[in-house]
Write a protein that holds these residues in place. Structure first.
Motif, PDB file in Angstrom:
ATOM      1  N   SER A  62       0.832  -1.209   0.000  1.00  0.00           N
ATOM      2  CA  SER A  62       0.000   0.000   0.000  1.00  0.00           C
ATOM      3  C   SER A  62       0.865   1.256   0.000  1.00  0.00           C
ATOM      4  O   SER A  62       0.515   2.266  -0.624  1.00  0.00           O
ATOM      5  N   LEU A  63       2.000   1.201   0.687  1.00  0.00           N
ATOM      6  CA  LEU A  63       2.917   2.335   0.661  1.00  0.00           C
ATOM      7  C   LEU A  63       3.476   2.528  -0.752  1.00  0.00           C
ATOM      8  O   LEU A  63       3.625   3.656  -1.228  1.00  0.00           O
ATOM      9  N   LEU A  66       5.556  11.502   8.101  1.00  0.00           N
ATOM     10  CA  LEU A  66       4.774  11.531   9.339  1.00  0.00           C
ATOM     11  C   LEU A  66       4.209  10.146   9.646  1.00  0.00           C
ATOM     12  O   LEU A  66       4.213   9.695  10.795  1.00  0.00           O
ATOM     13  N   LEU A  67       3.744   9.485   8.609  1.00  0.00           N
ATOM     14  CA  LEU A  67       3.237   8.118   8.767  1.00  0.00           C
ATOM     15  C   LEU A  67       4.360   7.183   9.206  1.00  0.00           C
ATOM     16  O   LEU A  67       4.188   6.355  10.109  1.00  0.00           O
ATOM     17  N   ARG A  72       3.404   9.267  13.461  1.00  0.00           N
ATOM     18  CA  ARG A  72       2.569  10.442  13.749  1.00  0.00           C
ATOM     19  C   ARG A  72       1.305  10.343  12.917  1.00  0.00           C
ATOM     20  O   ARG A  72       1.075  11.079  11.963  1.00  0.00           O
ATOM     21  N   TYR A  73       0.452   9.412  13.300  1.00  0.00           N
ATOM     22  CA  TYR A  73      -0.707   9.066  12.480  1.00  0.00           C
ATOM     23  C   TYR A  73      -1.719  10.208  12.367  1.00  0.00           C
ATOM     24  O   TYR A  73      -2.229  10.489  11.280  1.00  0.00           O
ATOM     25  N   LYS A  74      -1.992  10.851  13.479  1.00  0.00           N
ATOM     26  CA  LYS A  74      -2.952  11.950  13.444  1.00  0.00           C
ATOM     27  C   LYS A  74      -2.416  13.118  12.620  1.00  0.00           C
ATOM     28  O   LYS A  74      -3.142  13.733  11.834  1.00  0.00           O
ATOM     29  N   ALA A  75      -1.124  13.419  12.784  1.00  0.00           N
ATOM     30  CA  ALA A  75      -0.502  14.499  12.014  1.00  0.00           C
ATOM     31  C   ALA A  75      -0.464  14.155  10.526  1.00  0.00           C
ATOM     32  O   ALA A  75      -0.630  15.032   9.679  1.00  0.00           O
ATOM     33  N   SER A  76      -0.241  12.884  10.212  1.00  0.00           N
ATOM     34  CA  SER A  76      -0.204  12.473   8.799  1.00  0.00           C
ATOM     35  C   SER A  76      -1.574  12.633   8.157  1.00  0.00           C
ATOM     36  O   SER A  76      -1.684  13.066   7.003  1.00  0.00           O
ATOM     37  N   ILE A  77      -2.620  12.313   8.913  1.00  0.00           N
ATOM     38  CA  ILE A  77      -3.986  12.481   8.408  1.00  0.00           C
ATOM     39  C   ILE A  77      -4.304  13.961   8.226  1.00  0.00           C
ATOM     40  O   ILE A  77      -4.945  14.361   7.245  1.00  0.00           O
TER      41      ILE A  77
END
Length: 217
Positions: A37-38, A80-81, A85-90
């Motif tokens: 997926s990446l 970020l991912l 930093r999942y929230k920041a990446s979103i």
């Protein structure tokens, strides 16, 4: 070296750069880590950037600048991912999507631009639909085309944007101490969650697939 080999090489270089800077993270070594997926995300981003460069939008800075800003946000999403930093990446992904919609509406008529993502997307895709319907002869064909655009693009984009917003505004346990929060950011290893990573990267792939398709309409 053919086109797809160039993309693969760029992906390898991207992953190597991240590894050199942040190390090989535990999440990547786990069996459930979704590396494909990446790769999909990277490939769509690579092609999107190339389409923007070769398109005539580069001649108008009002359109090209936000498009470049949007792709920068889509790139920020990757590191970020990677660092958990999942929230920041979103948040970066959502900001890129919002800027992309603004650039699209400016390519039609800047006076139509609003602060509403949904409104901008609806106007852009309505314009695309109306242009395409000129080539359709029957009312049934026009109706089917309208349904196709609404379901596969307009509603899909709005739903994805809402999902990004819901993720960002979801409840998280807050820590008062700034030092504690910063330590969590710096501690890449403990930030990793394979389940969260897989959830976020798959959402990212859906976003870029839609953006890529919308740019080609």
């Amino acid at each position: 070296m053919n086109y797809f080999e160039k993309i693969d090489k760029d992906f390898d270089n991207t992953l190597n750069n991240l590894t050199k800077k942040f190390g090989t993270l535990r999440c990547i070594e786990e069996q459930d880590f979704d590396i494909e997926s990446l790769k999909k995300y990277h490939m769509r981003l690579y092609v999107l950037r190339e389409l923007i460069v070769v398109s005539n939008v580069q001649e108008d800075e009002r359109i090209s600048q936000p498009l470049n800003d949007a792709t920068s946000d889509f790139i920020d999403f990757i590191w970020l991912l990677y660092t958990g930093r999942y929230k920041a990446s979103i948040a970066s992904l959502r900001n890129g999507l919002d800027i992309f919609a603004r650039s699209m509406i400016r390519s039609l008529d800047s006076s139509l631009e609003t602060n509403s993502f949904s409104s901008n997307v609806e106007k852009v895709l309505k314009n695309v639909r109306v242009k395409n319907e000129v080539h359709l002869t029957s009312n049934e064909a026009k109706k089917n085309h309208k349904t196709f655009i609404n379901e596969n693009f307009t509603e899909n984009m709005k739903n994805l944007y809402k999902e990004l917003s819901d993720f960002i505004h979801g409840r998280m346990r807050q820590q008062i101490e700034v030092a504690h929060y910063l330590n969590n950011i710096i501690d890449f290893e403990n930030n990793q969650s394979t389940d969260e990573y897989n959830r976020v990267i798959n959402l990212g792939v859906q976003i870029l697939e839609t953006v890529y398709s919308m740019f080609l309409l």
